[in-house]
Design a protein around this motif. Sequence first.
Motif, PDB file in Angstrom:
ATOM      1  N   PHE A  66      37.547  37.747  31.725  1.00 19.05           N
ATOM      2  CA  PHE A  66      36.387  38.624  31.647  1.00 19.05           C
ATOM      3  C   PHE A  66      35.184  37.847  31.130  1.00 19.05           C
ATOM      4  N   ASP A  67      34.051  38.040  31.790  1.00 23.43           N
ATOM      5  CA  ASP A  67      32.833  37.360  31.366  1.00 23.43           C
ATOM      6  C   ASP A  67      32.179  38.123  30.212  1.00 23.43           C
ATOM      7  N   PRO A  68      31.037  37.646  29.682  1.00 22.51           N
ATOM      8  CA  PRO A  68      30.426  38.307  28.520  1.00 22.51           C
ATOM      9  C   PRO A  68      30.026  39.767  28.741  1.00 22.51           C
ATOM     10  N   ASP A  69      29.809  40.195  29.986  1.00 22.49           N
ATOM     11  CA  ASP A  69      29.492  41.601  30.276  1.00 22.49           C
ATOM     12  C   ASP A  69      30.732  42.398  30.653  1.00 22.49           C
ATOM     13  N   ASN A  70      31.914  41.802  30.493  1.00 16.95           N
ATOM     14  CA  ASN A  70      33.195  42.432  30.802  1.00 16.95           C
ATOM     15  C   ASN A  70      33.409  42.624  32.298  1.00 16.95           C
ATOM     16  N   ASN A  71      32.701  41.829  33.126  1.00 20.45           N
ATOM     17  CA  ASN A  71      32.992  41.807  34.555  1.00 20.45           C
ATOM     18  C   ASN A  71      34.274  41.001  34.772  1.00 20.45           C
ATOM     19  N   VAL A  72      34.995  41.334  35.828  1.00 21.16           N
ATOM     20  CA  VAL A  72      36.295  40.721  36.082  1.00 21.16           C
ATOM     21  C   VAL A  72      36.181  39.538  37.036  1.00 21.16           C
ATOM     22  N   CYS A  73      36.752  38.410  36.641  1.00 22.37           N
ATOM     23  CA  CYS A  73      36.995  37.301  37.558  1.00 22.37           C
ATOM     24  C   CYS A  73      38.502  37.280  37.775  1.00 22.37           C
ATOM     25  N   GLU A  74      38.910  37.519  39.018  1.00 18.73           N
ATOM     26  CA  GLU A  74      40.330  37.500  39.348  1.00 18.73           C
ATOM     27  C   GLU A  74      40.660  36.128  39.909  1.00 18.73           C
ATOM     28  N   ILE A  75      41.618  35.461  39.288  1.00 20.46           N
ATOM     29  CA  ILE A  75      42.048  34.136  39.734  1.00 20.46           C
ATOM     30  C   ILE A  75      43.414  34.281  40.378  1.00 20.46           C
ATOM     31  N   THR A  76      43.526  33.896  41.643  1.00 19.05           N
ATOM     32  CA  THR A  76      44.789  33.964  42.361  1.00 19.05           C
ATOM     33  C   THR A  76      45.160  32.556  42.818  1.00 19.05           C
ATOM     34  N   GLY A  77      46.398  32.385  43.273  1.00 23.00           N
ATOM     35  CA  GLY A  77      46.767  31.065  43.774  1.00 23.00           C
ATOM     36  C   GLY A  77      48.253  30.802  43.739  1.00 23.00           C
ATOM     37  N   GLY A  78      48.582  29.541  43.976  1.00 27.98           N
ATOM     38  CA  GLY A  78      49.979  29.121  44.013  1.00 27.98           C
ATOM     39  C   GLY A  78      50.611  29.204  42.633  1.00 27.98           C
ATOM     40  N   TYR A  79      51.813  29.759  42.579  1.00 27.22           N
ATOM     41  CA  TYR A  79      52.484  29.931  41.285  1.00 27.22           C
ATOM     42  C   TYR A  79      53.979  29.743  41.442  1.00 27.22           C
ATOM     43  N   ASP A  80      54.532  28.826  40.658  1.00 25.52           N
ATOM     44  CA  ASP A  80      55.974  28.560  40.642  1.00 25.52           C
ATOM     45  C   ASP A  80      56.478  28.972  39.263  1.00 25.52           C
ATOM     46  N   GLN A  81      57.240  30.057  39.182  1.00 24.12           N
ATOM     47  CA  GLN A  81      57.740  30.567  37.899  1.00 24.12           C
ATOM     48  C   GLN A  81      58.654  29.575  37.194  1.00 24.12           C
ATOM     49  N   ASN A  82      59.264  28.651  37.944  1.00 24.03           N
ATOM     50  CA  ASN A  82      60.238  27.733  37.369  1.00 24.03           C
ATOM     51  C   ASN A  82      59.598  26.490  36.750  1.00 24.03           C
TER      52      ASN A  82
END
Length: 199
Positions: free
Chosen positions: A182-198
């Motif tokens: 969340f930025d200083p005005d509480n706007n949302v930046c959604e970060i998505t991408g490659g994810y390996d749980q292991n």
Amino acid sequence: MSIGSRIQQLRIHSGLTQEQLAEQLAVSRQSVSKWEMDQSLPEIDKVVQMSRLFSVGTDGILLEPEEAGKLRPQELHLGSVYLIARDFEASVAFYERLLSMGVSTRNCGNKFAEFFFDNKCLSVMNEENLPGHHYVDGDYKFVLNFWVEDLKKEHQRLQGLKIGRMTEIQKVHEGYYYFHIFDPDNNVCEITGGYDQNR
């Protein structure tokens, strides 16, 4: 209207100087000046770059408006994202750190700061210097989505920077993971991408 006049009109409408446009296109300011005065024509790859930068079809640069015809929905492209910020300086600092880059252009009157990356523009607008452009008070003036190769590594990087409140990595379904910062005005930046749980 000539090609040069259309380039000049689009440049001015986008708030760019000849120098700034030249920098975006990796050409000299003199080249932009010659285009606008119809002393030379831009190469086709530069026309394509300008069409992306100005969010118009190449027809919008090369053809008279009546020749270009009506805009079809598939020709619409995201050109800029505008964020109206209450705390302008804090927001600029937040996005400099989030994007790992300095401001690309900044209005001397602190009206806006622009970040150019991935052929897109994020413009942070100073709410108190935009009379007539006041948006409804409250959170979520926009949601900005970013994609990264390694989501876990990016989560750790942003945790280390301590630039804003963050969520843990969430799973929507297999293959789609994200977290929010969340930025200083509480706007949302959604970060998505490659994810390996292991890992």
